[in-house]
Design an enzyme around this catalytic site. Structure first.
Site, short mmCIF file in Angstrom:
data_model
loop_
_atom_site.label_atom_id
_atom_site.label_comp_id
_atom_site.label_asym_id
_atom_site.label_seq_id
_atom_site.Cartn_x
_atom_site.Cartn_y
_atom_site.Cartn_z
N CYS A 61 0.84 -1.19 0.00
CA CYS A 61 0.00 0.00 0.00
C CYS A 61 0.88 1.24 0.00
O CYS A 61 2.08 1.17 0.23
CB CYS A 61 -0.87 0.00 1.24
SG CYS A 61 -1.67 -1.58 1.49
N ARG A 79 1.17 1.95 -5.98
CA ARG A 79 1.47 0.95 -4.95
C ARG A 79 0.25 0.10 -4.60
O ARG A 79 0.36 -0.91 -3.90
CB ARG A 79 1.99 1.62 -3.68
CG ARG A 79 3.31 2.33 -3.86
CD ARG A 79 3.76 2.91 -2.55
NE ARG A 79 4.18 1.87 -1.64
CZ ARG A 79 5.44 1.47 -1.50
NH1 ARG A 79 6.39 2.03 -2.18
NH2 ARG A 79 5.74 0.52 -0.64
N TRP A 83 -3.76 -2.02 -1.35
CA TRP A 83 -3.73 -3.26 -2.13
C TRP A 83 -4.02 -4.35 -1.10
O TRP A 83 -3.19 -4.62 -0.24
CB TRP A 83 -2.36 -3.46 -2.78
CG TRP A 83 -2.31 -4.64 -3.69
CD1 TRP A 83 -2.65 -4.68 -5.02
CD2 TRP A 83 -1.89 -5.98 -3.36
NE1 TRP A 83 -2.48 -5.94 -5.52
CE2 TRP A 83 -2.03 -6.77 -4.53
CE3 TRP A 83 -1.45 -6.59 -2.20
CZ2 TRP A 83 -1.71 -8.12 -4.57
CZ3 TRP A 83 -1.13 -7.95 -2.23
CH2 TRP A 83 -1.26 -8.69 -3.42
N ASN A 142 1.13 0.04 5.96
CA ASN A 142 1.61 -0.71 4.81
C ASN A 142 2.45 -1.86 5.34
O ASN A 142 3.44 -1.62 6.03
CB ASN A 142 2.46 0.22 3.92
CG ASN A 142 3.19 -0.53 2.83
OD1 ASN A 142 2.71 -1.55 2.35
ND2 ASN A 142 4.35 -0.01 2.43
N GLY A 143 2.03 -3.09 5.07
CA GLY A 143 2.76 -4.25 5.58
C GLY A 143 1.78 -5.28 6.09
O GLY A 143 0.58 -5.20 5.83
N GLU A 195 9.74 -11.87 -21.33
CA GLU A 195 9.30 -10.53 -20.95
C GLU A 195 8.12 -10.09 -21.83
O GLU A 195 7.16 -9.48 -21.35
CB GLU A 195 10.48 -9.54 -21.04
CG GLU A 195 10.12 -8.07 -20.91
CD GLU A 195 9.40 -7.69 -19.62
OE1 GLU A 195 9.30 -8.51 -18.69
OE2 GLU A 195 8.91 -6.55 -19.56
N LYS A 225 4.36 -9.03 -20.60
CA LYS A 225 3.71 -7.74 -20.93
C LYS A 225 2.31 -7.98 -21.46
O LYS A 225 1.38 -7.28 -21.08
CB LYS A 225 4.52 -6.95 -21.97
CG LYS A 225 5.77 -6.28 -21.48
CD LYS A 225 5.55 -5.13 -20.51
CE LYS A 225 5.51 -5.59 -19.09
NZ LYS A 225 6.71 -5.76 -18.35
N GLU A 256 -0.11 -9.37 -18.54
CA GLU A 256 -0.47 -8.51 -17.40
C GLU A 256 -1.36 -7.34 -17.80
O GLU A 256 -2.15 -6.88 -16.98
CB GLU A 256 0.74 -8.06 -16.60
CG GLU A 256 1.66 -7.10 -17.27
CD GLU A 256 2.88 -6.77 -16.44
OE1 GLU A 256 2.78 -6.71 -15.21
OE2 GLU A 256 3.95 -6.56 -17.04
N HIS A 316 9.42 -30.55 -27.63
CA HIS A 316 9.44 -31.38 -26.43
C HIS A 316 8.13 -31.27 -25.65
O HIS A 316 8.09 -31.55 -24.45
CB HIS A 316 10.63 -31.00 -25.55
CG HIS A 316 11.94 -31.22 -26.25
ND1 HIS A 316 12.60 -32.42 -26.25
CD2 HIS A 316 12.65 -30.38 -27.05
CE1 HIS A 316 13.70 -32.32 -26.99
NE2 HIS A 316 13.75 -31.08 -27.50
N LYS A 320 2.25 -2.06 -8.30
CA LYS A 320 3.58 -1.92 -8.90
C LYS A 320 4.69 -2.45 -8.01
O LYS A 320 5.60 -3.13 -8.45
CB LYS A 320 3.84 -0.46 -9.27
CG LYS A 320 5.15 -0.32 -10.01
CD LYS A 320 5.11 0.75 -11.03
CE LYS A 320 6.37 0.75 -11.86
NZ LYS A 320 6.41 -0.36 -12.83
C1 F6R Z 1 6.00 -6.46 -14.61
C2 F6R Z 1 6.55 -5.85 -13.42
C3 F6R Z 1 6.96 -6.74 -12.30
C4 F6R Z 1 8.22 -6.18 -11.62
C5 F6R Z 1 8.56 -7.02 -10.38
C6 F6R Z 1 9.83 -6.53 -9.72
O1 F6R Z 1 5.74 -5.51 -15.60
O2 F6R Z 1 6.65 -4.66 -13.32
O3 F6R Z 1 7.15 -8.05 -12.72
O4 F6R Z 1 9.27 -6.20 -12.53
O5 F6R Z 1 7.51 -6.94 -9.47
O6 F6R Z 1 9.71 -5.20 -9.34
P1 F6R Z 1 10.98 -4.31 -9.02
O7 F6R Z 1 11.73 -4.14 -10.28
O8 F6R Z 1 10.42 -3.04 -8.48
O9 F6R Z 1 11.77 -5.08 -8.00
#
Ligand code: F6R
Length: 609
Positions: free
Chosen positions: A2, A27, A73, A99-100, A482, A486, A489, A505, A604
């Site tokens: 959060c 967040r 969150w 937060n936690g 990656e 993208k 998500e 395989h 995020k």
């Molecule tokens: C995907 C994404 C996440 C972060 C992951 C690590 O688009 O953003 O997979 O890459 O949660 O986050 P950081 O880089 O902040 O440690």
């Protein structure tokens, strides 16, 4: 996961808190709330849903200069208005934003319920407000301190007191907290972004510390109540104001920012030494001779940052001949990881606050390992616990899906590889070649972005499928991973990545007309083999989109759709091939009407286990 922010000063508190929440919304964004002192009472206004839902509720002007706020969150308790923060004590003497996670909250709750306390939410955080109120006769500082001594778990918390109108108390254990120092005004937040635009002066709070804030002053004490002198840091917050600059979404803005962010990752050219064919990352705090002693590099990260690490592995191994291991940090803890003296650990993280990566760094450091950080967020928890490192300078990333941080992470990993490689095997000529290739990247990325409409058309054809396969060989395999992340998500279409070699395989069984494949196929070692894999897919009625850095008759024949990026050194090609894949995720999500910058269920910064 959060976001929390508190304000005490001369301004109207609610607009300042709302501005802070907007900056912190990345967040968590399932509910939010503010608590302010108003007419000698703590007034709490909270609402389930996006921040605009709270904004709609805040119609009355509340003349107040002090308050705390939260964007959530959900962890304990569903997404409801009751579970949104702030939470108050039974008599409304204390309110908390948290937060936690409080691990022992059920025991504490039972204890308080036995005394007659009635709880209004299912959260662990409400218990903390009740506990502080239980001890409030000791005075706010003592009450918080005593309550904290009974908590197990992680927290960044802010407390507001009905009877102490000039005080906010904050506490930190495992979740970030930073003080913002303005002119006769103070901020206390989970992230300095919350006060970007108000002040650049910040004090980072450490675990076990408590902050006592008034509008003119702050005090930081440790668990023994001993005052700690902290450094005031000046942060460059210029690129941190949340502003879409005319783009419809942060994701698109951040994808389009990459020519500039990649250039910033190269220190605007200052991290490259063209005459010496090398790079310079001063913050690694390592001498030339330290590089000779490295026998292994071990990268720790999660999600997109981990895929950047996987690409980094190919680049580092090629240029330095040092073996590289990449770990999903969440899998590393609790397995008694091997920490050898001559292993260099590198934590890669945009936020610097990812719980799993922090836990891995802690474990490695406890075992005596040296850990560097490749990070974006200045002053973040990881920045302060690592032994050195380099900022990637991507600028604040607000879209939950990471794009510009990814390309900046790969760029800095390439700089690190070049720097170590030049002290070992690679020649001046090869070094110079790579420096030139790096310098050419921003223009090449720009030329890809100019063709974004081609990808938009591809997205129209992807959007109606329920599943998409991504494939590549060698360095293109982590690009595929990656790229798949993208797409899934932001569009919620199931996407999976495989090495093209593993196709036969098992995954080949999935291939059919309904499941299209995206191949990353670049010129060089794996080109022919990848073409064969594409043909295998085509032979089974699979549609194939190819992202390539060359074009010829064979490729045109095998691809249903082809997108060509500029050619480059093969080690740097991921920095180009990923860009159309990011755009494909974006435009597919757009075509499906998804909540692009705030995908469902995600936040995020993943700051919980
Ligand atoms: C995907 C994404 C996440 C972060 C992951 C690590 O688009 O953003 O997979 O890459 O949660 O986050 P950081 O880089 O902040 O440690």
């Amino acid at each position: 996961m959060c976001g929390i922010v508190g304000y005490l000063g001369n301004r109207e508190a609610v607009p300042v808190l709302m501005q802070g929440l907007k900056q912190l919304e990345y967040r968590g964004y399932d509910s939010s709330g503010v608590g302010v002192l108003h007419r000698k009472k703590i007034k709490v206004i909270k609402e389930q849903g996006k921040l605009e839902m709270l904004e709609r509720k805040l119609t009355d002007k509340l003349n107040t200069n002090i308050g705390i706020a939260h964007t959530r969150w959900a962890t304990h308790g569903g997404v409801t208005t009751e579970n949104a923060h702030p939470h108050s004590g039974p008599e409304g003497k204390v309110a908390v934003v948290h937060n936690g996670i409080i691990d022992n909250f059920s025991n504490l709750k039972e204890e308080l319920q036995a005394k007659g306390n009635v709880f209004l939410s299912e959260t662990d955080s409400e218990v903390v407000a009740h506990l502080v109120e239980e001890y409030i006769d000791l005075g706010p500082e003592q009450a918080v301190s005593k309550a904290l001594s009974r908590l197990d778990g992680t927290y960044g918390m802010l407390f507001l007191f009905r009877d102490h109108p000039e005080m906010i108390i904050g506490a930190r254990n495992g979740s970030p907290l930073v003080i913002g120092i303005g002119q006769e005004e103070m901020f206390l937040a989970s992230d300095a972004l919350a006060f970007a635009g108000f002040t650049q002066h910040a004090v980072f709070v450490d675990d076990g510390e408590m902050v006592i804030l008034s509008n003119k002053d702050y005090r930081v004490v440790n668990r023994q109540n001993i005052q700690i002198n902290k450094n005031v840091e000046e942060l460059d917050m210029s690129s941190n104001i949340k502003d879409m600059q005319g783009f419809p979404h942060f994701l698109l803005k951040e994808i389009f920012e990459q020519p500039k962010s990649v250039f910033r990752a190269m220190g605007r050219g200052g991290r490259l030494l063209p005459d010496f064919g090398t790079a310079l990352l001063g913050g690694l705090n390592m001498e030339k001779r330290d590089f000779y002693d490295i026998r292994k590099i071990h990268i720790l990260a999660m999600g997109t940052a981990m895929y950047a690490g996987e690409i980094g592995k190919y680049i580092i191994e090629d240029l330095t001949r040092i073996p590289v291991e990449v770990s999903d940090a969440s899998e590393l803890c609790g397995i008694n990881p091997i920490v050898e003296k001559d292993t260099l650990f590198v934590a890669v993280s945009q936020s610097g606050e990812t719980r799993d990566t922090i836990a891995a760094v802690q474990e490695i450091k406890q075992k005596g390992g040296r850990v560097l950080g490749l990070l974006n967020a200045v002053g973040s928890t990881m920045a302060r616990m690592t032994d050195g490192g380099a900022y990637i300078h991507a600028g604040a990333e607000f879209s939950v899906a990471s794009t510009k941080a990814f390309t900046s992470q790969v760029t800095v990993l390439a700089l690190m590889a070049l720097m170590i490689g030049r002290t070992r095997d690679i020649s001046l000529t090869r070094g110079k070649e790579l420096v030139q290739e790096l310098m050419d990247l921003p223009d090449k990325i720009t030329s890809i972005l100019e063709k974004a409409d081609e990808i938009k058309k591809m997205a129209e054809r992807i959007k109606d499928h329920h599943s998409v396969m991504y494939m590549g060989r060698g360095i293109n395999y982590p690009v595929a991973m990656e790229a798949a992340l993208k797409l899934k998500e932001v569009s919620y279409i199931h996407a999976e990545a495989y090495s093209a070699g593993s196709l036969k395989h098992g995954p080949l069984a999935l291939i059919c007309e309904e499941i299209p494949s995206v191949f990353i196929c670049t010129s060089g070692d794996y080109q022919e083999k990848t073409i064969s894999n594409i043909q295998e897919v085509r032979a089974r009625n699979g549609r194939v989109l190819v992202i390539s850095n060359y074009e010829d008759d064979t490729l045109r024949k095998v691809a249903d759709e082809l997108f060509v990026v500029p050619s480059s050194d093969s080690l740097l090609s991921p920095l180009l091939t990923i860009v159309p894949c990011q755009l494909l995720g974006y435009y597919t999500a757009l075509a499906l009407g998804r909540d692009i910058d705030q995908p469902r269920n995600l936040a995020k910064s993943v700051t919980t286990d």
